[in-house]
Design a protein around this motif. Sequence first.
Motif, PDB file in Angstrom:
ATOM      1  N   THR A 113       0.929  -1.152   0.203  1.00 30.86           N
ATOM      2  CA  THR A 113      -0.070   0.009  -0.102  1.00 30.86           C
ATOM      3  C   THR A 113       0.887   1.267  -0.199  1.00 30.86           C
ATOM      4  OG1 THR A 113      -0.381   0.117   2.614  1.00 30.86           O
ATOM      5  CG2 THR A 113      -2.062  -1.163   1.102  1.00 30.86           C
ATOM      6  N   LYS A 114       0.230   2.365  -0.449  1.00 30.33           N
ATOM      7  CA  LYS A 114       1.048   3.510  -0.558  1.00 30.33           C
ATOM      8  C   LYS A 114       1.136   4.494   0.622  1.00 30.33           C
ATOM      9  CE  LYS A 114       0.804   2.853  -5.642  1.00 30.33           C
ATOM     10  NZ  LYS A 114       0.140   1.762  -5.583  1.00 30.33           N
ATOM     11  N   ASN A 115       0.036   4.418   1.476  1.00 27.78           N
ATOM     12  CA  ASN A 115      -0.223   5.311   2.435  1.00 27.78           C
ATOM     13  C   ASN A 115       1.129   5.880   3.299  1.00 27.78           C
ATOM     14  OD1 ASN A 115      -2.891   6.466   2.393  1.00 27.78           O
ATOM     15  ND2 ASN A 115      -3.188   4.299   2.736  1.00 27.78           N
ATOM     16  N   ASN A 116       1.592   7.060   3.560  1.00 29.85           N
ATOM     17  CA  ASN A 116       2.384   7.270   4.412  1.00 29.85           C
ATOM     18  C   ASN A 116       1.810   7.461   5.801  1.00 29.85           C
ATOM     19  OD1 ASN A 116       1.533  10.063   4.580  1.00 29.85           O
ATOM     20  ND2 ASN A 116       2.874  10.422   2.612  1.00 29.85           N
ATOM     21  N   PHE A 117       2.866   7.951   6.653  1.00 33.01           N
ATOM     22  CA  PHE A 117       2.279   7.829   8.104  1.00 33.01           C
ATOM     23  C   PHE A 117       1.331   9.103   8.267  1.00 33.01           C
ATOM     24  CE2 PHE A 117       3.211  10.073  12.458  1.00 33.01           C
ATOM     25  CZ  PHE A 117       2.745   8.834  13.216  1.00 33.01           C
ATOM     26  N   LEU A 118       1.864  10.264   7.689  1.00 33.29           N
ATOM     27  CA  LEU A 118       0.953  11.655   7.637  1.00 33.29           C
ATOM     28  C   LEU A 118      -0.472  11.342   7.402  1.00 33.29           C
ATOM     29  CD1 LEU A 118       0.768  14.499   8.225  1.00 33.29           C
ATOM     30  CD2 LEU A 118       1.436  14.813   5.892  1.00 33.29           C
ATOM     31  N   GLU A 119      -0.565  10.629   6.197  1.00 28.29           N
ATOM     32  CA  GLU A 119      -2.098  10.335   5.595  1.00 28.29           C
ATOM     33  C   GLU A 119      -2.775   9.331   6.751  1.00 28.29           C
ATOM     34  OE1 GLU A 119      -2.237  10.146   0.994  1.00 28.29           O
ATOM     35  OE2 GLU A 119      -0.499   9.017   1.760  1.00 28.29           O
ATOM     36  N   ALA A 120      -2.017   8.680   7.258  1.00 23.83           N
ATOM     37  CA  ALA A 120      -2.849   7.792   8.376  1.00 23.83           C
ATOM     38  C   ALA A 120      -3.127   8.792   9.483  1.00 23.83           C
ATOM     39  CB  ALA A 120      -1.618   6.811   8.865  1.00 23.83           C
ATOM     40  N   VAL A 121      -2.503   9.546   9.846  1.00 27.01           N
ATOM     41  CA  VAL A 121      -2.538  10.723  11.059  1.00 27.01           C
ATOM     42  C   VAL A 121      -3.657  11.394  10.722  1.00 27.01           C
ATOM     43  CG1 VAL A 121      -1.767  12.460  12.471  1.00 27.01           C
ATOM     44  CG2 VAL A 121      -0.363  10.419  12.065  1.00 27.01           C
ATOM     45  N   ILE A 122      -3.760  11.996   9.578  1.00 23.57           N
ATOM     46  CA  ILE A 122      -5.053  12.774   9.012  1.00 23.57           C
ATOM     47  C   ILE A 122      -6.242  12.153   8.713  1.00 23.57           C
ATOM     48  CG2 ILE A 122      -3.419  14.788   8.895  1.00 23.57           C
ATOM     49  CD1 ILE A 122      -3.717  14.362   5.907  1.00 23.57           C
ATOM     50  N   ARG A 126      -7.726   9.227   0.729  1.00 25.81           N
ATOM     51  CA  ARG A 126      -6.984   8.200  -0.015  1.00 25.81           C
ATOM     52  C   ARG A 126      -6.627   7.073   1.146  1.00 25.81           C
ATOM     53  NH1 ARG A 126      -0.908   8.168  -3.088  1.00 25.81           N
ATOM     54  NH2 ARG A 126      -0.475   7.917  -0.929  1.00 25.81           N
ATOM     55  N   PHE A 127      -6.273   7.361   2.308  1.00 25.07           N
ATOM     56  CA  PHE A 127      -5.869   6.434   3.497  1.00 25.07           C
ATOM     57  C   PHE A 127      -7.149   5.711   3.572  1.00 25.07           C
ATOM     58  CE2 PHE A 127      -6.448   5.508   7.855  1.00 25.07           C
ATOM     59  CZ  PHE A 127      -5.236   4.580   8.051  1.00 25.07           C
ATOM     60  N   LYS A 128      -8.454   6.175   3.743  1.00 24.23           N
ATOM     61  CA  LYS A 128      -9.511   5.551   4.298  1.00 24.23           C
ATOM     62  C   LYS A 128      -9.876   4.352   3.105  1.00 24.23           C
ATOM     63  CE  LYS A 128     -11.515   9.098   6.992  1.00 24.23           C
ATOM     64  NZ  LYS A 128     -12.179  10.211   6.983  1.00 24.23           N
ATOM     65  N   ARG A 129      -9.886   4.909   1.791  1.00 25.68           N
ATOM     66  CA  ARG A 129     -10.012   4.058   0.586  1.00 25.68           C
ATOM     67  C   ARG A 129      -9.128   2.858   0.694  1.00 25.68           C
ATOM     68  NH1 ARG A 129      -9.287   7.297  -3.669  1.00 25.68           N
ATOM     69  NH2 ARG A 129      -7.133   6.270  -4.146  1.00 25.68           N
TER      70      ARG A 129
END
Length: 259
Positions: A113-122, A126-129
């Motif tokens: 998967t491509k999510n980074n830490f920041l995307e997970a925090v906010i 894209r993170f949710k999808r």
Amino acid sequence: MKTVLETKDLCKNFGGLKAMDSINLDIKDQEIVALIGPNGAGKTTFFNCITGMHQPSSGDVFAIPPQLNQVSLKGKKPNRVTEIGLARTFQNIRLFGKMTVLQNVMVGRHCRTKNNFLEAVIRSSRFKREERETVKFSQDLLETFGLLEFAHNLAENLPYAAQRRLEIARALATEPFLLLLDEPAAGMNPQETQELDQLILQIREEKNISILLIEHDMKLVMRISDRIFVMNQGKQIAQGSPGEIQNNKAVIQAYLGEE
Ligand SMILES: Nc1ncnc2c1ncn2[C@@H]1O[C@H](COP(=O)(O)OP(=O)(O)OP(=O)(O)O)[C@@H](O)[C@H]1O
Ligand SMILES: [Mg+2]
């Protein structure tokens, strides 16, 4: 048939011990290959040297992932080897016992998967999808392995054979082209082992991948392997079809411990 993995004179010494001495092994696309040999033959050392857990003392390992160029795995870290497309299970089960069955598989999935830490925090859209896709992908794998009903149980509470299957599911979540199984049937009863047979054949069929397995259960090895490599005391002593290996004098002697 295309080769997907090849070792060239692969050696590993531990001090004065030659745990692995000039091993030349190759695996073709969608082949099931068994690596067998008595205790201490060097089989797990071979897995450790091709998955980046140990550095080979000499020789090289080449992976040829589908649609990609040949790449040397020598010196690569385990997570890089996983990204290239090799996934493994361990002789001693290494699950995250305090995590749920589903979470164990999702951890495997995260290398794709491509999510980074920041995307997970906010919690970006894209993170949710991607998280929804990861859950769906992981649940589908659990279903294949007959583990979906245990998705929310802690991994450590699964029966032993189910833990072994979960390890394979987690490895497959990384979408490998080559799956390495270190004694997948260890500790299973004959019925569980036969179910494992079917599962391994089904994985090859559905995922179109190659499988290299270390196994002491000779019935399982003979039933599902296309080809067998035999090691003894660090050396490669034979390779061939199940029929050839069953009748090979050097192999019989290695197992009986005769000169
Ligand atoms: N980290 C290590 N340090 C020192 N010696 C090691 C190490 N790992 C393995 N060995 C030795 O290397 C040899 C090969 O071990 P290995 O675990 O590869 O055998 P194996 O074929 O997997 O055996 P088994 O069927 O019992 O799992 C053994 O003599 C072992 O004691
Ligand atoms: Mg071993």
